[in-house]
Design an enzyme around this catalytic site. Sequence first.
Site, PDB file in Angstrom:
ATOM      1  N   ASP A  47       0.884  -1.151   0.000  1.00  0.00           N
ATOM      2  CA  ASP A  47       0.000   0.000   0.000  1.00  0.00           C
ATOM      3  C   ASP A  47       0.934   1.216   0.000  1.00  0.00           C
ATOM      4  O   ASP A  47       2.127   1.112   0.335  1.00  0.00           O
ATOM      5  CB  ASP A  47      -0.936   0.006   1.205  1.00  0.00           C
ATOM      6  CG  ASP A  47      -2.113   0.957   0.972  1.00  0.00           C
ATOM      7  OD1 ASP A  47      -2.018   1.814   0.065  1.00  0.00           O
ATOM      8  OD2 ASP A  47      -3.117   0.855   1.685  1.00  0.00           O
TER       9      ASP A  47
HETATM   10  C1  BGC Z   1      -4.836   3.464   0.090  1.00  0.00           C
HETATM   11  C2  BGC Z   1      -4.908   2.538  -1.104  1.00  0.00           C
HETATM   12  C3  BGC Z   1      -4.671   3.314  -2.361  1.00  0.00           C
HETATM   13  C4  BGC Z   1      -3.306   4.001  -2.266  1.00  0.00           C
HETATM   14  C5  BGC Z   1      -2.963   4.836  -3.469  1.00  0.00           C
HETATM   15  C6  BGC Z   1      -3.546   4.272   0.106  1.00  0.00           C
HETATM   16  O1  BGC Z   1      -3.585   5.230   1.105  1.00  0.00           O
HETATM   17  O2  BGC Z   1      -4.941   2.715   1.286  1.00  0.00           O
HETATM   18  O3  BGC Z   1      -6.146   1.900  -1.153  1.00  0.00           O
HETATM   19  O4  BGC Z   1      -4.733   2.490  -3.485  1.00  0.00           O
HETATM   20  O5  BGC Z   1      -3.304   4.860  -1.133  1.00  0.00           O
HETATM   21  O6  BGC Z   1      -3.767   5.976  -3.521  1.00  0.00           O
END
Ligand code: BGC
Length: 817
Positions: free
Chosen positions: A241
């Site tokens: 993530d």
């Molecule tokens: C989120 C993800 C997301 C990523 C990119 C993170 O903070 O948890 O779900 O895909 O950011 O934006």
Amino acid sequence: MRDIKAGPQAKHNEAAALVAQMSLQEKAACASGRKFWHMQGCERLGLPAVMVTDGPHGLRKQQRGGDHAGLNASVPATCFPTASALAASWDVELINEIGVALGEQCVAEQVTVLLGPGINIKRHPLCGRNFEYFSEDPLLAGELAAAFINGVQSQGVGTSLKHYAVNNQEQGRMYVDAIVDERTLREIYLRGFELAVKKSQPWTIMCAYNRLNGTYCGEHDWLLNQVLRGDWGFRGLVVTDWGATNDRVRGVRAGLDLEMPASGGINDRRIEQAVNRGELDIALLDQMITRNVAVSLCGADMAARSVTVNQQSHHALARRAAAESAVLLKNEQQALPLSEQSEIAVIGAFARHPRYQGTGSSQVNPTRLDCAYDAMLELLGDARLSYAPGYEPVYSEKDVALLDEAVGKARGAKVAVVFAGLPETYESEGFDRQHMRLPAQHDALIEAVCAANPNTIVVLCNGAPVEMPWVEQPRAILECYLGGQAGGSAVVDLLFGKINPCGKLAETFPLHQTDVPSDRWFPGAHRQVQYREGLYVGYRFFDSADKPVLFPFGHGLSYTKFEFSNLQVEQQPAGDWQVRVDVTNTGDCSGAEVVQVYVHDPVSSAYRPVQELKAFAKVKLAAGERSTVSMELARESFALFDPAAQAWLVEGGEFEIRVGASSRDIRLSAQITVDSDDQLSAAAQVTGPECSAEGCVVSDSVFGGMLGKPVPPAEPPRPFHMNTSLKELGEHSWLGRRFKQKVVAQFSQSLGAPASGKNPTLTRMFEEMANHMPLRSFALFSGGKMDFRRVQLVLALCNHRYLEALRLLFGGEEKWD
Ligand code: BGC
């Protein structure tokens, strides 16, 4: 032309050949991204830097400033209903179609991987991000995710199944340690991922920020190498993530392929160093980079393809999806559908300013936005319509004047339709909801309008369950969730019977927040959250405890009626069981019913929920039509996971097959005998939570028995370390407070955070994210501007380790812990 559906596996050999030509430095560079949204590529070898981006219910492609919080603008894209809405359709074909549409948009925008779907289990209705997740049930979540993934990937575009795993709250999401026993993991929190991986092989999986039983998910060998790759046969790439990397080298060993976003080369250098020092096997690095390069090669192919997206047809699909996702919770005296001849008071600002999606990384810039009031105007004209906002849509604070105006309008009309729900300031990525109620102004509005006009319909727009103290008062309640850009017109289709509602709840609506089995352990404390309720999540608890609920799992009414008859459960030659049931539409309009099959195990030597969903099918029938619905129950449907045997085992004997229209509306049942010689181990037979209408009681010793070890102690705030959050540092140290102020300002600048107060939800989300960010993340997110040595220097000072501080000040090597 290569088969676009073949995906990265078909690129393996080509990728391996490229990796063989790379220097160690080039390989290490491919272990992380290029800036925010791109994979690294390798110019020298002609490998482009391809783009990955959010997801899941619409494309969020940012062209200039990149961020993971939805702060900077993105290109217009169709905003479909969010996952909690789509799940209520229980419609795998529909969700597959949406996947195809999203895939087309990705090709048109040259996006190689769409970062979704999210399938974390709804452990508690207060998780701020529940709107982005499908269900409290892993079978439903896994099946819907597979349909979504197969749809997107049919277009030669990858997906990222997220957030793996046990990311069920926003509070402390970047460091919280989820303490969960293995049976609960396998049967509830990992099961949806397992089903989706086996049925759809997503190109990528995104590991969660949090820890699981003491280890960060991004460096969890058991989670990534053993379960995901070993047990389930996942062949794709594991990506962090955004900002989830803890110890990058440990991550490589555990099976983590790609770090996102770029960390300014910090972690690439660590990988190089580890290889040079003989601490990391180059063969392992090669395998990992091959997986990354294979995805980049798929993206490279995309450049030769062009797709013209038909925005109108995607909008029409979004409208159909929103209609199929709405759940008719209550409909007394056939209050719905409404007559087009009625005089209608439309009450509630959401009718004109729709709440249609959630805030955070999934936020889409819609191609257009329908609102219910305009759709009604178009259908009925303005002669019989009146409107009062009733509340202010963003904060919805108490306002007597708005209330009085609304009551006046409601009194003068034949029917009052109240649009209420959760304002965006109440639910968002980055923070959890504080309670399960609507804003007081919404509750007061509903009660006052119902008192003024008994013929009141409530339309709810919210991403997750809410308490409804007024539930007895309105004639009808239509739960629309967050319906996406066409939700406004879809609700009018439903209210006036152009479309017959067919949604079913994919989650239980409890009467009160305190009824939720995990409530006393949510969201945890001292950097730890204990999943003491074990398997008793959602209806598994409520049905086992026979506890009253507001609306049960699987519930949803229709303008027609369905009868179930002639249940037959037969074993097939291959061993599976076939469930067949006749469904008849006995009403006078066409509609759709979701047939749900629950399995009840009357005698078990391990604790089990009283019933579990094991199959479902949606059937569309014209008035008077009958159809035989057929569903399969594989051996797994009767199994439970035995942690000592490391296998799904079936205790032979009697099982009851229950077929119904919700978990509390079982219409038919049959007894069958399943043959099996499996014997459960002692580890599977430990005492589970004591489950009654009073809740779940789980002593330390019972929870320790479930875990197979003593319950881990809470973590003290001191000494501070790289995973201490800014909030913790600020709360427990004067110097930490100063550091916090400085860093938040820098961080906000780097992400382009909005000026305080301009957008209250974004401001709140941003503050929460910054507060709960571990210190290491600031170094990683700063793209190299703030190095680890500086963070460690502050840590040494806050911990009063002055010698260590001096060493760092005069150039000593940074350490990792
Ligand atoms: C989120 C993800 C997301 C990523 C990119 C993170 O903070 O948890 O779900 O895909 O950011 O934006």
